[in-house]
Design a protein around this motif. Structure first.
Motif, short mmCIF file in Angstrom:
data_model
loop_
_atom_site.label_atom_id
_atom_site.label_comp_id
_atom_site.label_asym_id
_atom_site.label_seq_id
_atom_site.Cartn_x
_atom_site.Cartn_y
_atom_site.Cartn_z
N TYR A 68 3.32 2.04 -0.08
CA TYR A 68 3.74 0.66 -0.35
C TYR A 68 3.14 0.18 -1.67
N ARG A 69 1.83 0.39 -1.85
CA ARG A 69 1.18 -0.03 -3.09
C ARG A 69 1.77 0.71 -4.29
N TYR A 70 2.04 1.99 -4.14
CA TYR A 70 2.63 2.77 -5.24
C TYR A 70 4.00 2.22 -5.59
N ASP A 71 4.81 1.89 -4.58
CA ASP A 71 6.14 1.35 -4.84
C ASP A 71 6.04 0.01 -5.56
N PHE A 72 5.07 -0.80 -5.17
CA PHE A 72 4.88 -2.09 -5.84
C PHE A 72 4.51 -1.88 -7.31
N ASP A 73 3.56 -0.95 -7.53
CA ASP A 73 3.06 -0.73 -8.89
C ASP A 73 4.10 -0.11 -9.81
N GLY A 93 3.00 16.16 5.01
CA GLY A 93 3.28 16.88 6.24
C GLY A 93 4.78 16.93 6.46
N TRP A 94 5.22 16.53 7.65
CA TRP A 94 6.64 16.54 7.97
C TRP A 94 7.31 15.29 7.41
N THR A 95 8.36 15.46 6.60
CA THR A 95 9.00 14.32 5.94
C THR A 95 10.26 13.85 6.66
N GLY A 96 10.56 14.45 7.80
CA GLY A 96 11.80 14.12 8.48
C GLY A 96 12.89 15.12 8.15
N ASP A 97 12.70 15.87 7.08
CA ASP A 97 13.66 16.92 6.67
C ASP A 97 12.97 18.28 6.57
N LYS A 98 11.74 18.26 6.07
CA LYS A 98 11.05 19.52 5.79
C LYS A 98 9.56 19.26 5.69
N TRP A 99 8.80 20.34 5.70
CA TRP A 99 7.36 20.23 5.51
C TRP A 99 7.03 20.19 4.03
N THR A 157 12.73 -0.90 3.92
CA THR A 157 13.64 0.25 3.89
C THR A 157 13.22 1.24 2.80
N ARG A 158 12.96 0.73 1.60
CA ARG A 158 12.57 1.61 0.50
C ARG A 158 11.18 2.19 0.73
N THR A 159 10.28 1.39 1.30
CA THR A 159 8.93 1.89 1.55
C THR A 159 8.94 3.04 2.56
N ILE A 160 9.76 2.91 3.62
CA ILE A 160 9.84 3.99 4.60
C ILE A 160 10.47 5.23 3.98
N MET A 161 11.44 5.05 3.10
CA MET A 161 12.02 6.20 2.42
C MET A 161 10.96 6.89 1.55
N ARG A 162 10.13 6.10 0.90
CA ARG A 162 9.01 6.70 0.14
C ARG A 162 8.02 7.38 1.07
N PHE A 163 7.83 6.80 2.25
CA PHE A 163 6.94 7.39 3.25
C PHE A 163 7.35 8.82 3.56
N TYR A 164 8.66 9.06 3.57
CA TYR A 164 9.19 10.39 3.84
C TYR A 164 9.47 11.19 2.55
N GLY A 165 8.99 10.69 1.42
CA GLY A 165 9.11 11.43 0.17
C GLY A 165 10.50 11.47 -0.40
N LYS A 166 11.35 10.50 -0.06
CA LYS A 166 12.75 10.54 -0.50
C LYS A 166 12.92 10.35 -2.01
N GLY A 204 9.43 -0.83 10.66
CA GLY A 204 10.14 -0.05 9.66
C GLY A 204 10.74 1.21 10.24
N MET A 205 9.99 1.89 11.08
CA MET A 205 10.49 3.11 11.71
C MET A 205 11.59 2.81 12.72
N MET A 206 11.45 1.71 13.45
CA MET A 206 12.47 1.31 14.41
C MET A 206 13.81 1.10 13.70
N HIS A 207 13.74 0.48 12.54
CA HIS A 207 14.95 0.23 11.75
C HIS A 207 15.49 1.54 11.15
#
Length: 216
Positions: free
Chosen positions: A74-79, A209-215, A190-199, A147-150
């Protein structure tokens, strides 16, 4: 009832089968509690109903390390995302008038002038951001849940996804938000969760670790 017996992936119910003796094996409906117990934060179960999905994300344990990762991205996305408020846009216009990028004002060249403008814009964005610079530690886990629920609600019918967007959840001091959609707007979830998974590519210093698609 054998665990090897297939289930209907849409409902979680056991599929009716006929045994070798020609007898019909009765179906067993897997309760939401049983179904959700098979998932974890890192490996969530597939959404099969509104109640099941909401219950899973409001109750699944979330490791501290995952919360730290969420706060870091989140902080990285803000910066790294320039999102000036209307006030900041007006202020940078004033700066542009007072500091035109000319050889007289910036003898070092255009690049020096543009760097100075960027520094000023950074300062203005942090003074008057359109979203909080940080997520409070006391709210971080719940905001991550929302965020994950959404994010993982796609398998649900559109009407159930709308119910999730409007779900009211108490955060922090107990004040209710009008819905996940408002939390999403405030924190750009939405964007922060996508960053959470390395999108959008890896965030420096974050172990995925696990990004939802791959390790990774």
């Amino acid at each position: 009832m054998s665990e090897d017996q297939p289930r209907d992936p849409r409902t979680g119910k056991w599929v009716e089968q006929v045994s070798d003796e020609g007898k019909t094996i009765l179906r067993h409906k897997v309760t939401d509690e049983e179904y959700n117990a098979e998932g974890s934060f890192e490996f969530p179960v597939r959404a099969r109903s509104y109640d099941q999905h909401v219950s899973f994300w409001l109750n699944v344990p979330i490791p501290d390390e995952s919360v730290r990762r969420f706060l870091a991205v989140y902080r990285y996305d803000f910066d790294t995302s320039y999102e000036p408020s209307d006030w900041a846009k007006e202020e940078i216009k004033k700066w542009d008038k007072e500091h035109p990028i000319t050889p007289k004002n910036f003898p070092g060249g255009k690049a020096v002038g543009e760097a100075a403008r960027k520094t000023e814009l950074d300062r203005l964005v942090k003074i008057n951001p359109i979203r909080p610079y940080d997520i409070p530690a006391t709210d971080a886990r719940m905001i991550l849940r929302l965020g994950m629920m959404h994010y993982w609600a796609d398998p649900l019918p559109r009407e159930d996804q709308e119910k999730i967007n409007n779900l009211e959840v108490a955060i922090g001091d107990g004040n209710k938000w009008s819905g996940i959609a408002n939390v999403d707007k405030k924190y750009h979830l939405t964007r922060t969760i996508m960053r959470f998974y390395g999108k959008f590519g890896p965030v420096p210093g974050v172990v995925y670790g696990w990004t939802g698609d791959k390790w990774e």
